[in-house]
Design an enzyme around this catalytic site. Structure first.
Site, PDB file in Angstrom:
ATOM      1  CG  ASP A  67      -0.259  -0.433   2.505  1.00 60.23           C
ATOM      2  OD1 ASP A  67       0.979  -0.454   2.541  1.00 60.23           O
ATOM      3  OD2 ASP A  67      -0.963  -0.743   3.473  1.00 60.23           O
ATOM      4  CG  ASN A 136      -8.910  -1.232  11.831  1.00 61.51           C
ATOM      5  OD1 ASN A 136      -7.951  -1.856  11.394  1.00 61.51           O
ATOM      6  ND2 ASN A 136      -9.427  -0.192  11.213  1.00 61.51           N
ATOM      7  CG  HIS A 138      -5.831  -2.066   8.700  1.00 64.67           C
ATOM      8  ND1 HIS A 138      -5.988  -0.840   9.303  1.00 64.67           N
ATOM      9  CD2 HIS A 138      -4.493  -2.238   8.597  1.00 64.67           C
ATOM     10  CE1 HIS A 138      -4.814  -0.313   9.552  1.00 64.67           C
ATOM     11  NE2 HIS A 138      -3.886  -1.135   9.138  1.00 64.67           N
ATOM     12  CD  GLU A 143      -8.846   1.105   7.562  1.00 63.02           C
ATOM     13  OE1 GLU A 143      -8.705   0.143   8.339  1.00 63.02           O
ATOM     14  OE2 GLU A 143      -8.485   2.254   7.825  1.00 63.02           O
TER      15      GLU A 143
HETATM   16  C1  GLP Z   1      -0.381   0.271   8.600  1.00 65.11           C
HETATM   17  C2  GLP Z   1      -0.068  -0.555   7.367  1.00 65.11           C
HETATM   18  C3  GLP Z   1      -0.396  -2.007   7.588  1.00 65.11           C
HETATM   19  C4  GLP Z   1       0.199  -2.478   8.896  1.00 65.11           C
HETATM   20  C5  GLP Z   1      -0.423  -1.698  10.020  1.00 65.11           C
HETATM   21  C6  GLP Z   1       0.009  -2.170  11.405  1.00 65.11           C
HETATM   22  O1  GLP Z   1      -1.694   0.666   8.672  1.00 65.11           O
HETATM   23  N1  GLP Z   1      -0.762  -0.095   6.201  1.00 65.11           N
HETATM   24  O2  GLP Z   1       0.100  -2.760   6.504  1.00 65.11           O
HETATM   25  O3  GLP Z   1      -0.025  -3.840   9.068  1.00 65.11           O
HETATM   26  O4  GLP Z   1      -0.040  -0.355   9.837  1.00 65.11           O
HETATM   27  O5  GLP Z   1       1.084  -1.427  11.845  1.00 65.11           O
HETATM   28  P1  GLP Z   1       2.008  -1.832  13.047  1.00 65.11           P
HETATM   29  O6  GLP Z   1       2.805  -2.988  12.593  1.00 65.11           O
HETATM   30  O7  GLP Z   1       2.865  -0.612  13.250  1.00 65.11           O
HETATM   31  O8  GLP Z   1       1.126  -2.132  14.197  1.00 65.11           O
END
Ligand code: GLP
Length: 241
Positions: A67, A136, A138, A143
């Site tokens: 992304d 959440n 995702h 989402e």
């Molecule tokens: C972002 C990314 C996701 C990732 C998420 C969790 O939103 N787009 O791909 O999995 O963060 O982040 P973290 O690993 O910092 O908890």
């Protein structure tokens, strides 16, 4: 699905890096689907270390990232393109032309999403997709919603995601409201999926995603149906499972 229980973040990172490096050793021209966020940073650090020791060669590897924020270019310090350079690409012998990330500066969303799905298809699909888990539920930026989005699409980030990602942005900088993300179909078609999760703050969502029903309200729950899915998680994040 397989669950690998790690002692802590560092152990989780090494376990995930082991799986990724085995993939690249067995198939040097692997297509790796890569993720951002704090969860995969330790695995990238471990891969860089093994690269430095001559144990892993990225010269034939191709990558597709999950992304990118809409509106952020690769030079922006908050873009995922920048994140990938800082945390992996600048430190290993991957060829820059073999790395792919959605173009956040393309404001023609339809064209950009089509272009990105064509890239994934032209590479022959993803051999190993690495994922983090949003608070959440995702994956990428898919989402919670009423249906699973299939291909790459533009998504409006939920207030919870904007809030969770605010910590990466300096004071006075707004978290973008939109992103381009691979869809659930892109992710589910990966031949192997590995998710890294750590911390007690993820325990409830890990439980909901992997013990609860498969539902687009918890996008990661679809991974219960993947034929080769491995959850690499530390004890704290598995505490409610
Ligand atoms: C972002 C990314 C996701 C990732 C998420 C969790 O939103 N787009 O791909 O999995 O963060 O982040 P973290 O690993 O910092 O908890």
């Amino acid at each position: 699905m397989k669950i690998i229980e790690a002692r802590d973040y560092d152990h989780m990172s090494r376990q995930a890096a082991n799986i990724i490096s085995a993939q690249v050793i067995l198939k040097p021209a692997s297509v790796l689907g890569l993720a951002t966020g704090s969860s995969p940073i330790g695995a990238y650090r471990q891969l860089i270390d093994w690269y430095g020791k001559g144990d892993i060669d990225f010269s034939a590897v191709r990558t597709v990232n999950l992304d990118e924020y809409v509106g952020l270019g690769p030079e922006d310090s908050q873009s995922y393109a920048h994140f990938m350079r800082v945390h992996l690409f600048d430190h290993v012998n991957i060829r820059r032309e073999n790395t792919h990330i959605p173009d956040g500066l393309n404001d023609d969303a339809q064209a950009e999403c089509r272009r990105y799905d064509e890239i994934i298809a032209s590479l022959g699909g993803i051999d190993l997709q690495l994922l983090g888990l949003g608070p959440n539920g995702h994956i990428g930026f898919n989402e919670p919603s009423r249906s699973f989005a299939k291909g790459t699409h533009k998504v409006e980030l939920s207030p919870a995601t904007v809030e969770a990602n605010r910590r990466f942005f300096g004071p006075g900088r707004q978290v973008p409201g939109y992103a381009y993300t691979m869809g659930i179909c892109d992710i589910m078609q990966a031949r192997r999926v590995v998710m890294v999760v750590s911390g007690s703050h993820k325990a409830a969502i890990v439980r909901d995603a992997f013990l609860g029903p498969v539902t687009p309200e918890v996008p990661a729950s679809i991974l219960q149906l993947h034929r080769d899915f491995t959850l690499v998680a530390d004890r704290e994040s598995l505490s409610l499972l």
